[in-house]
Design a protein around this motif. Sequence first.
Motif, mmCIF file in Angstrom:
data_model
loop_
_atom_site.group_PDB
_atom_site.id
_atom_site.type_symbol
_atom_site.label_atom_id
_atom_site.label_comp_id
_atom_site.label_asym_id
_atom_site.label_seq_id
_atom_site.Cartn_x
_atom_site.Cartn_y
_atom_site.Cartn_z
ATOM 1 N N THR A 39 0.817 -1.222 0.000
ATOM 2 C CA THR A 39 0.000 0.000 0.000
ATOM 3 C C THR A 39 0.845 1.265 0.000
ATOM 4 O O THR A 39 0.321 2.341 -0.277
ATOM 5 C CB THR A 39 -0.912 0.037 1.249
ATOM 6 O OG1 THR A 39 -0.092 -0.034 2.423
ATOM 7 C CG2 THR A 39 -1.917 -1.108 1.220
ATOM 8 N N ILE A 74 0.705 -6.090 1.889
ATOM 9 C CA ILE A 74 -0.638 -6.664 1.992
ATOM 10 C C ILE A 74 -0.580 -8.178 2.071
ATOM 11 O O ILE A 74 -1.251 -8.799 2.891
ATOM 12 C CB ILE A 74 -1.503 -6.237 0.782
ATOM 13 C CG1 ILE A 74 -1.640 -4.715 0.742
ATOM 14 C CG2 ILE A 74 -2.871 -6.918 0.819
ATOM 15 C CD1 ILE A 74 -2.210 -4.182 -0.561
ATOM 16 N N LYS A 75 0.216 -8.792 1.180
ATOM 17 C CA LYS A 75 0.349 -10.237 1.225
ATOM 18 C C LYS A 75 1.792 -10.628 0.898
ATOM 19 O O LYS A 75 2.475 -9.944 0.147
ATOM 20 C CB LYS A 75 -0.644 -10.932 0.301
ATOM 21 C CG LYS A 75 -0.676 -10.509 -1.127
ATOM 22 C CD LYS A 75 -1.787 -11.262 -1.851
ATOM 23 C CE LYS A 75 -2.208 -10.568 -3.120
ATOM 24 N NZ LYS A 75 -3.246 -11.266 -3.812
ATOM 25 N N PRO A 106 4.348 -9.245 5.300
ATOM 26 C CA PRO A 106 3.559 -8.392 6.199
ATOM 27 C C PRO A 106 4.163 -8.394 7.595
ATOM 28 O O PRO A 106 4.655 -9.427 8.066
ATOM 29 C CB PRO A 106 2.172 -9.042 6.204
ATOM 30 C CG PRO A 106 2.117 -9.872 4.964
ATOM 31 C CD PRO A 106 3.526 -10.325 4.727
#
Length: 152
Positions: A39, A74-75, A106
């Motif tokens: 992000t 995020i992953k 993460p």
Amino acid sequence: MDIKEMITVDTVEFDVDLNSQIEVLEKITDILMKDNRITDKTETLNGYIQREQECTTGIGFGLAIPHCKVESVIKPTIVYLKLNNPVDWNSLDEEPVNVVIGLAIPKKDEGTLHLEILSSLASNLMEDDFKDSLFSMDDKNKLIQFLHNNLV
């Protein structure tokens, strides 16, 4: 976590023209952003840079495994880059790097997943056949299948 979820044709690039370690880390971050795996590019890039300041991730054999564990991931993701020209990485063997396996983890998974992947890579790198395959692959799907079969 299935390795096939971590590495995709969108996170593998061959014949990459970059000239420095920071350019490689920026490229990894760009790939992660483009593939919606992070992000925040700045936080992620800073995570890679801070990790390199702690200790080099250039492990030798022409390979670096930069990794970061930050909130913006995020992953879990593996980015594979094969460079056209070797890049100085301050590697343990003082040799330049031409294959980079970037890990983005993460923050919540920081104590487990990346250690499993790093451990699996380290043990496989003891085998010449694994190293030869890792460095000679030039087909994205074959590389993904190879890593799926050999990691974690």
